[in-house]
Design an enzyme around this catalytic site. Structure first.
Site, PDB file in Angstrom:
ATOM      1  N   ASP A  52       0.923  -1.119   0.074  1.00 33.58           N
ATOM      2  CA  ASP A  52      -0.179  -0.356  -0.096  1.00 33.58           C
ATOM      3  C   ASP A  52       0.796   1.266   0.139  1.00 33.58           C
ATOM      4  OD1 ASP A  52      -2.129  -1.494   0.390  1.00 33.58           O
ATOM      5  OD2 ASP A  52      -2.864  -1.006   2.226  1.00 33.58           O
ATOM      6  N   HIS A 194       4.068  -1.842   2.783  1.00 31.93           N
ATOM      7  CA  HIS A 194       4.073  -0.982   2.134  1.00 31.93           C
ATOM      8  C   HIS A 194       5.377  -0.594   1.780  1.00 31.93           C
ATOM      9  CE1 HIS A 194       0.738  -0.763   5.587  1.00 31.93           C
ATOM     10  NE2 HIS A 194       0.786   0.281   4.848  1.00 31.93           N
TER      11      HIS A 194
HETATM   12 NI    NI Z   1      -1.934   2.879   3.937  1.00 32.17          NI
END
Ligand code: NI
Length: 246
Positions: A52, A194
């Site tokens: 993400d 991430h």
């Molecule tokens: Ni996020």
């Protein structure tokens, strides 16, 4: 008496021939590598890496290099405002077989938004991705995993959460993140990372190497559900490829 012995000899000869034939067939089957490969694919545990908050040119590019070296496909949930200026990185993801999804335009909570505010986050990012990639069909991951009835109604695509979360954004520690994922990996799992932190890129590639040694295959989210025989529905929420009660 002599005829009886001859008949017994013939029976033995036929039995010996038969057993040689059967053994031969068995040996031949065991030696066919294609069968073994098919069986391995059918029984190998499958897992999806998801990233993400990107793209971020330096860390995302390093990750794409590492995944390409290992022949691994992942899924990226992108923030719209970070796509601008990084269109080439997004096209590379797509060209190399990774799956791309929407993580809103400004990384906002989607709870309680009206239609136009929702569209300004989700549909705006969808249109941007369509322009950059020339195709449609993007999954949604709402920031912080937050969703309500409005998000489900307005999503217009399946909503993908996760089942393994090492909180890499907080720890920023490749050893910790790697260990957390290895301790929690399972067939059908969706891992949340991430790709904007170097420590998360390091951890992701270490996890790939360690899970490869255990026989895992890495697939995109779409492939994970397809391989498990699950059809993704628009507006439904999925945490991993299996029964969703966990
Ligand atoms: Ni996020």
């Amino acid at each position: 008496m002599k005829r009886k012995i001859q008949r017994a000899g013939m029976v033995w000869a036929v039995l010996a021939l038969l057993s040689a034939f059967v053994c031969g067939v068995q040996n031949r089957q065991a030696a066919i590598p294609a069968d073994a490969a098919t069986e391995m694919r059918e029984t190998a545990p499958l897992i999806a890496l998801t990233f993400d908050d990107g793209p971020r040119r330096d860390t995302t590019t390093a990750l794409l290099d590492g995944l390409a070296q290992r022949g691994v496909k992942a899924t990226f949930f992108l923030v719209g405002e970070q796509i601008v200026g990084n269109e080439d990185v997004v096209r590379r993801m797509d060209a190399e077989g990774h799956q791309i999804g929407i993580h809103t335009y400004d990384h906002v909570r989607l709870l309680g938004l009206n239609r136009s505010d929702f569209d300004a986050q989700v549909d705006k990012t969808r249109q941007l991705l369509k322009n950059v990639l020339g195709h449609d069909g993007f999954l949604l991951r709402p920031p912080y995993g937050l969703y309500d009835a409005g998000v489900k109604n307005m999503a217009g695509c399946p909503i993908i959460l996760w089942s393994v979360d090492p909180e890499d954004w907080g720890h920023k520690d490749a050893d910790y993140v790697t260990r957390h994922i290895m301790d929690n990996a399972s067939d059908g799992a969706i891992i949340l990372l991430h790709d904007i932190y170097p420590t998360s890129v390091d951890a992701a590639l270490r996890v790939v190497d360690e899970l490869h040694e255990q026989g895992y295959l890495f697939v995109t989210v779409e492939q994970l559900f397809a391989e498990k025989g699950m059809k993704l529905q628009n507006g439904e929420v999925y945490r991993y490829a299996g029964a969703q009660e966990r």
